[in-house]
Design an enzyme around this catalytic site. Sequence first.
Site, mmCIF file in Angstrom:
data_model
loop_
_atom_site.group_PDB
_atom_site.id
_atom_site.type_symbol
_atom_site.label_atom_id
_atom_site.label_comp_id
_atom_site.label_asym_id
_atom_site.label_seq_id
_atom_site.Cartn_x
_atom_site.Cartn_y
_atom_site.Cartn_z
ATOM 1 N N TYR A 334 0.935 -1.190 0.043
ATOM 2 C CA TYR A 334 -0.063 -0.188 0.111
ATOM 3 C C TYR A 334 0.674 1.209 -0.003
ATOM 4 O O TYR A 334 0.088 2.462 -0.053
ATOM 5 C CB TYR A 334 -0.865 0.124 1.185
ATOM 6 C CG TYR A 334 -1.594 -1.035 1.770
ATOM 7 C CD1 TYR A 334 -2.545 -1.685 0.844
ATOM 8 C CD2 TYR A 334 -1.319 -1.756 3.022
ATOM 9 C CE1 TYR A 334 -3.190 -2.991 1.231
ATOM 10 C CE2 TYR A 334 -1.950 -3.118 3.216
ATOM 11 C CZ TYR A 334 -2.935 -3.340 2.533
ATOM 12 O OH TYR A 334 -3.528 -4.668 2.690
ATOM 13 N N CYS A 361 14.400 -11.219 -1.198
ATOM 14 C CA CYS A 361 15.053 -11.002 -2.476
ATOM 15 C C CYS A 361 14.146 -10.276 -3.668
ATOM 16 O O CYS A 361 13.443 -10.963 -4.638
ATOM 17 C CB CYS A 361 15.239 -12.380 -3.068
ATOM 18 S SG CYS A 361 16.946 -12.465 -3.880
HETATM 19 N N1 LLP Z 1 -15.071 -4.796 9.561
HETATM 20 C C1 LLP Z 1 -15.203 -5.095 8.339
HETATM 21 C C2 LLP Z 1 -15.877 -5.726 7.594
HETATM 22 C C3 LLP Z 1 -13.566 -4.957 7.554
HETATM 23 O O1 LLP Z 1 -13.469 -5.710 6.420
HETATM 24 C C4 LLP Z 1 -12.584 -4.686 8.253
HETATM 25 C C5 LLP Z 1 -11.331 -4.445 7.687
HETATM 26 C C6 LLP Z 1 -12.765 -3.862 9.738
HETATM 27 C C7 LLP Z 1 -14.114 -4.254 10.220
HETATM 28 C C8 LLP Z 1 -11.650 -3.560 10.617
HETATM 29 O O2 LLP Z 1 -11.028 -2.304 9.923
HETATM 30 P P1 LLP Z 1 -10.128 -1.526 10.729
HETATM 31 O O3 LLP Z 1 -10.821 -1.054 12.126
HETATM 32 O O4 LLP Z 1 -9.016 -2.407 11.235
HETATM 33 O O5 LLP Z 1 -9.718 -0.548 9.831
HETATM 34 N N2 LLP Z 1 -4.818 -5.164 5.413
HETATM 35 C C9 LLP Z 1 -5.034 -3.693 5.388
HETATM 36 C C10 LLP Z 1 -6.448 -3.514 5.947
HETATM 37 C C11 LLP Z 1 -7.465 -4.296 5.494
HETATM 38 C C12 LLP Z 1 -8.996 -4.085 6.142
HETATM 39 C C13 LLP Z 1 -9.722 -4.984 5.877
HETATM 40 N N3 LLP Z 1 -10.793 -5.012 6.468
HETATM 41 C C14 LLP Z 1 -4.258 -2.988 5.975
HETATM 42 O O6 LLP Z 1 -3.121 -3.358 6.250
HETATM 43 O O7 LLP Z 1 -4.120 -1.409 5.872
#
Ligand code: LLP
Length: 448
Positions: A334, A361
């Site tokens: 990202y 790598c």
């Molecule tokens: N609820 C649902 C339905 C979601 O899809 C997500 C995150 C959350 C709650 C929690 O969101 P948060 O509060 O953590 O922003 N891998 C990405 C983030 C992907 C988020 C996916 N869904 C990153 O590293 O930024």
Amino acid sequence: MRLNGTMRINDRGHLEIGGCDTVELAQHFGTPLYVMDEALIRENCCRYYRSFVEKFGKAEVIYASKAFMNLAMCCLVEEEGLGLDVVSGGELYTALRAKFPPQRIYFHGNNKSREELRMALEAKVGRIVVDNAQELELLQELAAQFDTRANILLRITPGIEAHTHEYIRTGQIDSKFGFPLPTGQAMSAIKRALQLPSLVVRGLHCHIGSQIFELESYRYTARVMMDFVAEVTATTGLIVEELDLGGGFGIYYASNDSPAEIEEYADIVMETVREEAMKKGLLVPKVIVEPGRSIVGPAGTTLYTIGTIKEIPGIRTYVAVDGGMGDNPRPALYGARYEAIIANKATVPPTQVVSITGKYCESGDMLIWDIPLAPPSRGDILAVSATGAYNYSMSMNYNRLGRPAVVFVRDGEADVVVEREGYEDLLRNDIIPERMKRKRVVKLASMK
Ligand code: LLP
């Protein structure tokens, strides 16, 4: 680097977290190491609980376990009185093995398998968040087989574009998640769900994205969803008891990030839902929020040992650490930014601008570009802050590097909650087929 939670610089000039000297942690547990500030995770859980549940009642806070999950984390979340959002059989299995109360589990996902849905029904999870039309029919079929009625929320895609990275925003219509509201598919799904005898529609769910700073996005979402609640009630007679507004609350990683306070977020969401309900003469639904990143993100710090330092005169100095994109794929995925300090030189002024790379790598294996640090040397311990969310949970074994250990630190004590993967762990699932073993014997024999 911003000092989060219990972080401080001790009188040895070292970074300390949870009363533990990070240089000693690195020596004792090895690096890379994920260090989680337990007191800060608990404080964040408490702030959510107080500002949503205690202040307003009729609310529930569900920790989005995808951000960071293991058995110890499930125990902590349970103790702090939050629910749990899981999105796969694996997350559900972990929660159940940690004896997390199933009633407080919400099961999400856009492509739940038959087996996963069965597992959820068997465990009697509190809510299944139905994502699409096929799942609705499948769940009806399975719930009927189980002779049970499944409590569901329907995931709605409200058509809102929050300002965040394209891969992490999910509220817009062109998304793999949910029933689109503007196309009429959301209303059709509700009508259909109400005809299905083994499903009980408790309410609606939406999630507009992640790492969101603008509280206005939440106010707007709450309004759009409450408009829809009114429309649903008028059209179908359904009383929408629960409104789950998802997660996404942003945190500070590096300069430019300006998160609001959890309490402000709570006030805006809860007050908007109440006002809209009053205006429309509706029952105030129970509001559910699903924070992940904002509970664990600032509480995590990754410790690395600095190895090769390569200076290209007039261009850049690459400082390589013993981890990288395998333990933190977010910069590569990202373009995420992070801050860091040299943990054993925490009082030395940051006079040198360097770029931190990993040992994978791949040229894209960069953790931080152009960061001012105290002059680095081989063997120094680099601490990268705000790595508590989507680091361990997204870690991988690229180049056959084992995943780091995770320790919880608190009041001067450090407990390993996930062990480091060793070489044997990397071989755990590998199998040499018999025919290959035979061939090798033949070749070795012919080499004699
Ligand atoms: N609820 C649902 C339905 C979601 O899809 C997500 C995150 C959350 C709650 C929690 O969101 P948060 O509060 O953590 O922003 N891998 C990405 C983030 C992907 C988020 C996916 N869904 C990153 O590293 O930024």
